[in-house]
Write a protein that holds these residues in place. Structure first.
Motif, PDB file in Angstrom:
ATOM      1  N   ASP A 112    -149.125  -9.486  48.964  1.00 22.84           N
ATOM      2  CA  ASP A 112    -150.077  -8.993  49.952  1.00 22.84           C
ATOM      3  C   ASP A 112    -150.606 -10.092  50.886  1.00 22.84           C
ATOM      4  O   ASP A 112    -151.411  -9.825  51.769  1.00 22.84           O
ATOM      5  CB  ASP A 112    -151.252  -8.289  49.270  1.00 22.84           C
ATOM      6  CG  ASP A 112    -152.016  -9.201  48.320  1.00 22.84           C
ATOM      7  OD1 ASP A 112    -151.502 -10.285  47.976  1.00 22.84           O
ATOM      8  OD2 ASP A 112    -153.131  -8.813  47.913  1.00 22.84           O
ATOM      9  N   ALA A 113    -150.129 -11.318  50.704  1.00 23.84           N
ATOM     10  CA  ALA A 113    -150.579 -12.425  51.562  1.00 23.84           C
ATOM     11  C   ALA A 113    -149.866 -12.370  52.907  1.00 23.84           C
ATOM     12  O   ALA A 113    -148.726 -11.924  53.007  1.00 23.84           O
ATOM     13  CB  ALA A 113    -150.305 -13.765  50.896  1.00 23.84           C
ATOM     14  N   HIS A 114    -150.545 -12.837  53.925  1.00 25.09           N
ATOM     15  CA  HIS A 114    -149.966 -12.877  55.266  1.00 25.09           C
ATOM     16  C   HIS A 114    -149.374 -14.259  55.513  1.00 25.09           C
ATOM     17  O   HIS A 114    -150.034 -15.277  55.298  1.00 25.09           O
ATOM     18  CB  HIS A 114    -151.028 -12.579  56.318  1.00 25.09           C
ATOM     19  CG  HIS A 114    -151.576 -11.195  56.199  1.00 25.09           C
ATOM     20  ND1 HIS A 114    -150.884 -10.088  56.622  1.00 25.09           N
ATOM     21  CD2 HIS A 114    -152.742 -10.745  55.679  1.00 25.09           C
ATOM     22  CE1 HIS A 114    -151.593  -9.012  56.371  1.00 25.09           C
ATOM     23  NE2 HIS A 114    -152.732  -9.379  55.796  1.00 25.09           N
ATOM     24  N   LEU A 119    -148.785 -20.392  57.892  1.00 26.82           N
ATOM     25  CA  LEU A 119    -148.172 -21.013  59.060  1.00 26.82           C
ATOM     26  C   LEU A 119    -149.185 -21.566  60.044  1.00 26.82           C
ATOM     27  O   LEU A 119    -148.888 -22.489  60.794  1.00 26.82           O
ATOM     28  CB  LEU A 119    -147.240 -20.010  59.747  1.00 26.82           C
ATOM     29  CG  LEU A 119    -146.098 -19.507  58.868  1.00 26.82           C
ATOM     30  CD1 LEU A 119    -145.304 -18.439  59.595  1.00 26.82           C
ATOM     31  CD2 LEU A 119    -145.202 -20.641  58.417  1.00 26.82           C
ATOM     32  N   SER A 120    -150.384 -21.051  60.045  1.00 28.10           N
ATOM     33  CA  SER A 120    -151.405 -21.549  60.969  1.00 28.10           C
ATOM     34  C   SER A 120    -152.207 -22.698  60.370  1.00 28.10           C
ATOM     35  O   SER A 120    -152.983 -23.336  61.055  1.00 28.10           O
ATOM     36  CB  SER A 120    -152.354 -20.416  61.379  1.00 28.10           C
ATOM     37  OG  SER A 120    -153.071 -19.956  60.246  1.00 28.10           O
ATOM     38  N   ASN A 121    -151.992 -22.989  59.098  1.00 26.16           N
ATOM     39  CA  ASN A 121    -152.739 -24.036  58.408  1.00 26.16           C
ATOM     40  C   ASN A 121    -151.914 -25.328  58.348  1.00 26.16           C
ATOM     41  O   ASN A 121    -151.497 -25.754  57.288  1.00 26.16           O
ATOM     42  CB  ASN A 121    -153.110 -23.563  56.997  1.00 26.16           C
ATOM     43  CG  ASN A 121    -153.998 -24.532  56.274  1.00 26.16           C
ATOM     44  OD1 ASN A 121    -154.636 -25.384  56.879  1.00 26.16           O
ATOM     45  ND2 ASN A 121    -154.041 -24.418  54.957  1.00 26.16           N
ATOM     46  N   GLN A 122    -151.676 -25.928  59.500  1.00 29.34           N
ATOM     47  CA  GLN A 122    -150.860 -27.141  59.567  1.00 29.34           C
ATOM     48  C   GLN A 122    -151.740 -28.383  59.452  1.00 29.34           C
ATOM     49  O   GLN A 122    -152.852 -28.404  59.943  1.00 29.34           O
ATOM     50  CB  GLN A 122    -150.051 -27.155  60.855  1.00 29.34           C
ATOM     51  CG  GLN A 122    -149.161 -25.924  61.025  1.00 29.34           C
ATOM     52  CD  GLN A 122    -148.183 -25.695  59.874  1.00 29.34           C
ATOM     53  OE1 GLN A 122    -147.674 -26.622  59.263  1.00 29.34           O
ATOM     54  NE2 GLN A 122    -147.921 -24.435  59.565  1.00 29.34           N
ATOM     55  N   LYS A 123    -151.206 -29.417  58.810  1.00 26.93           N
ATOM     56  CA  LYS A 123    -151.999 -30.590  58.469  1.00 26.93           C
ATOM     57  C   LYS A 123    -151.509 -31.874  59.132  1.00 26.93           C
ATOM     58  O   LYS A 123    -151.708 -32.946  58.607  1.00 26.93           O
ATOM     59  CB  LYS A 123    -151.985 -30.782  56.955  1.00 26.93           C
ATOM     60  CG  LYS A 123    -152.482 -29.592  56.181  1.00 26.93           C
ATOM     61  CD  LYS A 123    -152.231 -29.781  54.704  1.00 26.93           C
ATOM     62  CE  LYS A 123    -152.615 -28.529  53.950  1.00 26.93           C
ATOM     63  NZ  LYS A 123    -151.979 -28.425  52.660  1.00 26.93           N
ATOM     64  N   GLY A 124    -150.851 -31.804  60.234  1.00 27.51           N
ATOM     65  CA  GLY A 124    -150.346 -33.019  60.863  1.00 27.51           C
ATOM     66  C   GLY A 124    -148.855 -33.159  60.671  1.00 27.51           C
ATOM     67  O   GLY A 124    -148.097 -32.244  60.936  1.00 27.51           O
ATOM     68  N   TYR A 129    -146.037 -25.954  56.666  1.00 27.55           N
ATOM     69  CA  TYR A 129    -145.309 -24.735  56.334  1.00 27.55           C
ATOM     70  C   TYR A 129    -144.463 -24.295  57.521  1.00 27.55           C
ATOM     71  O   TYR A 129    -144.777 -24.579  58.671  1.00 27.55           O
ATOM     72  CB  TYR A 129    -146.288 -23.629  55.961  1.00 27.55           C
ATOM     73  CG  TYR A 129    -147.123 -23.973  54.754  1.00 27.55           C
ATOM     74  CD1 TYR A 129    -146.632 -23.781  53.467  1.00 27.55           C
ATOM     75  CD2 TYR A 129    -148.401 -24.502  54.897  1.00 27.55           C
ATOM     76  CE1 TYR A 129    -147.391 -24.105  52.357  1.00 27.55           C
ATOM     77  CE2 TYR A 129    -149.166 -24.829  53.792  1.00 27.55           C
ATOM     78  CZ  TYR A 129    -148.664 -24.629  52.526  1.00 27.55           C
ATOM     79  OH  TYR A 129    -149.408 -24.957  51.430  1.00 27.55           O
ATOM     80  N   ILE A 130    -143.393 -23.558  57.192  1.00 25.97           N
ATOM     81  CA  ILE A 130    -142.507 -23.041  58.223  1.00 25.97           C
ATOM     82  C   ILE A 130    -141.927 -21.710  57.756  1.00 25.97           C
ATOM     83  O   ILE A 130    -141.696 -21.511  56.558  1.00 25.97           O
ATOM     84  CB  ILE A 130    -141.387 -24.068  58.556  1.00 25.97           C
ATOM     85  CG1 ILE A 130    -140.582 -23.628  59.771  1.00 25.97           C
ATOM     86  CG2 ILE A 130    -140.513 -24.332  57.351  1.00 25.97           C
ATOM     87  CD1 ILE A 130    -139.648 -24.711  60.303  1.00 25.97           C
TER      88      ILE A 130
END
Length: 149
Positions: A112-114, A119-124, A129-130
């Protein structure tokens, strides 16, 4: 590897401020581990761990020996089949996702996770994630840790 260390250090400053990074998120460690995994030569990584993270060295070297067995380089077609067969929704890269030497691993996410949350939680430059649909567009063979967690 030296060029990558220099580039990533300009971004993170890990050589000047090593205390700002823990074991899991240390870019220097991830770059050296990436090199060791791809080349199969863990001697530099072992030396680094014993000098910088001596408390983690034994367990991490044991994990390294297990992980290297699951590392595979795949072309677009083989990668697409592996992603479909394993129902991979999101992958995480050890170093920059667009770096041809990045090693990707499947991320286990709840049904149920989006994907957008990941993908919007990028850390540099590290541990990003991809989506599989983006990964198969790469024009070169991709390194995959085929372990599924």
């Amino acid at each position: 590897m030296e060029k990558r260390i220099t580039l990533y250090n300009e971004y993170y400053g890990f050589l000047e401020n090593p205390g700002n990074f823990n074991f899991d998120t240390n870019p220097h460690r991830l770059i050296i581990k990436n090199y060791a995994l791809r080349t199969g030569d863990k001697s530099l990584y072992e030396f680094y761990l014993k000098a910088v993270f001596p408390d983690c060295a034994i367990d991490e070297l044991h994990n390294f020996d297990a992980e290297v067995c699951y590392l595979k380089q795949m072309g677009r077609e083989q990668l697409a089949l592996w992603l479909i067969d394993n129902k991979v929704k999101v992958l995480k890269a050890d170093i920059n996702t667009t770096d041809k030497d990045a090693i990707f691993e499947a991320v286990s996410i709840p049904d149920d996770a989006h994907m957008e949350t990941y993908l919007s939680n990028q850390k540099g430059l590290i541990l990003n994630y991809i989506a599989p649909s983006e990964l198969i567009k790469f024009p070169y063979h991709v390194w995959i840790n085929t372990t599924l967690k």
